[in-house]
Design a protein around this motif. Structure first.
Motif, short mmCIF file in Angstrom:
data_model
loop_
_atom_site.label_atom_id
_atom_site.label_comp_id
_atom_site.label_asym_id
_atom_site.label_seq_id
_atom_site.Cartn_x
_atom_site.Cartn_y
_atom_site.Cartn_z
N PHE A 56 -1.47 0.04 -3.46
CA PHE A 56 -2.79 -0.77 -3.06
C PHE A 56 -4.10 -0.43 -2.55
CE2 PHE A 56 0.48 -3.23 -5.77
CZ PHE A 56 -0.51 -4.44 -5.45
N TYR A 99 -9.28 -4.56 -2.52
CA TYR A 99 -8.14 -5.47 -3.04
C TYR A 99 -8.78 -6.45 -4.47
CZ TYR A 99 -4.76 -4.05 0.78
OH TYR A 99 -4.21 -3.55 2.27
N GLN A 123 -7.69 -0.82 -0.65
CA GLN A 123 -9.42 -1.48 -0.91
C GLN A 123 -10.09 -1.05 -1.29
OE1 GLN A 123 -9.86 -2.68 3.07
NE2 GLN A 123 -7.35 -2.46 4.37
N CYS A 158 0.98 -1.41 0.05
CA CYS A 158 -0.21 -0.25 -0.10
C CYS A 158 1.00 1.32 0.21
CB CYS A 158 -0.67 0.73 0.88
SG CYS A 158 -2.12 -0.93 1.02
N ARG A 169 -3.23 -2.95 -10.63
CA ARG A 169 -2.62 -3.31 -8.66
C ARG A 169 -3.82 -4.87 -8.73
NH1 ARG A 169 -2.95 1.75 -9.38
NH2 ARG A 169 -0.94 3.52 -9.28
#
Length: 266
Positions: free
Chosen positions: A22, A26, A24, A17, A114
């Motif tokens: 990255f 994910y 959420q 992250c 990602r």
């Protein structure tokens, strides 16, 4: 999941992250082999993905992977039903290709979208280790494992940190140069210093200072007027001749009265 393993996975996802952006939920790309293994072992795939990745997940599957499941016949119908619950990811392949090739093509050389890859294929995992910033998840018997970062991922992390450090230093230098050019240096004014506050005598407060009436109040007070009137009378009395005559007459009358008393006595 054991506490030690959960802590390691949390640190690993924080690395992805912080260094690679990255977020959420994910995006997890699942292949056909993972679906078949989850059905055969009666494994709650989506729930365990959330536990391992320490956050919300969005499971996805490509059309090529679903096509592989269709080709295996009715025996894999439960796996097909599980794959249909996932979000469909367009791979832009007109003709279906093997699932490993499809996923490696979707990830690309930098994994710019990602993705987290959940696969049981060892060949695909070996290919993905050469690509930086690709989290890989697989099942080992009944345990889901998040693989440690590859060498390519660690190198990419170091390079991004170096770039950020150089960028911050260059920005600070630019800010300092602009501030120096816009504002000339100010000269400090040297003047006489004030007294030491510890050696200065404190001012008397209202309770400590002697109470004095103001001049206006003292002049207008009634006691002051009486004193002034008495002083005027004293100054006037000795200078008045009529007053002196009255006193002389009074003294003569008193003297005559005293002489008459002396004569009457035998």
């Amino acid at each position: 999941m054991r506490q030690k393993r959960a802590k390691a996975y949390r640190k690993l996802m924080s690395l992805y992250c912080m260094s690679f952006g990255f977020r959420q939920p994910y995006q997890v790309l699942v292949d056909s082999e993972m679906c078949k293994t989850a059905i055969s072992q009666k494994y709650e795939l989506v729930k365990q993905l959330g536990v391992v990745l320490q956050g919300e997940v969005k499971p996805m599957i490509t059309q090529c992977c679903i096509h592989e499941l269709y080709l295996q016949g009715k025996s894999e119908q439960p796996a097909v039903d599980l794959a249909k619950t996932f979000e469909r990811r367009k791979c832009n392949h007109r003709e279906a290709i093997p699932g490993d090739e499809c996923l490696s093509d979707v990830v690309g050389a930098t994994n710019k979208h990602r993705y987290v890859i959940a696969t049981q294929s060892t060949d695909l995992r070996d290919k993905l280790r050469e690509i930086p910033a690709v989290p890989v998840v697989h099942l080992n018997r009944s345990v889901m494992i998040l693989e440690p970062p590859s060498n390519a991922t660690l190198k990419a992390k170091e390079s991004t940190e170096e770039k950020s450090m150089h960028a911050s230093t260059s920005e600070n230098a630019l800010v300092a140069s602009t501030s120096q050019s816009s504002e000339p240096p100010r000269k400090k004014h040297k003047g006489p210093k004030g007294p030491n506050p510890l050696s200065v005598k404190k001012k008397k407060t209202g309770s400590d200072a002697p109470k004095r009436k103001p001049i206006a109040e003292a002049a207008s007070s009634p006691n002051r007027k009486r004193e002034d009137d008495e002083q005027e009378k004293v100054q006037v009395e000795p200078s008045d001749p009529a007053h002196k005559r009255k006193r002389k007459r009074k003294r003569r009358a008193e003297g005559a009265a005293s002489d008459g008393e002396d004569e009457v006595e035998p």
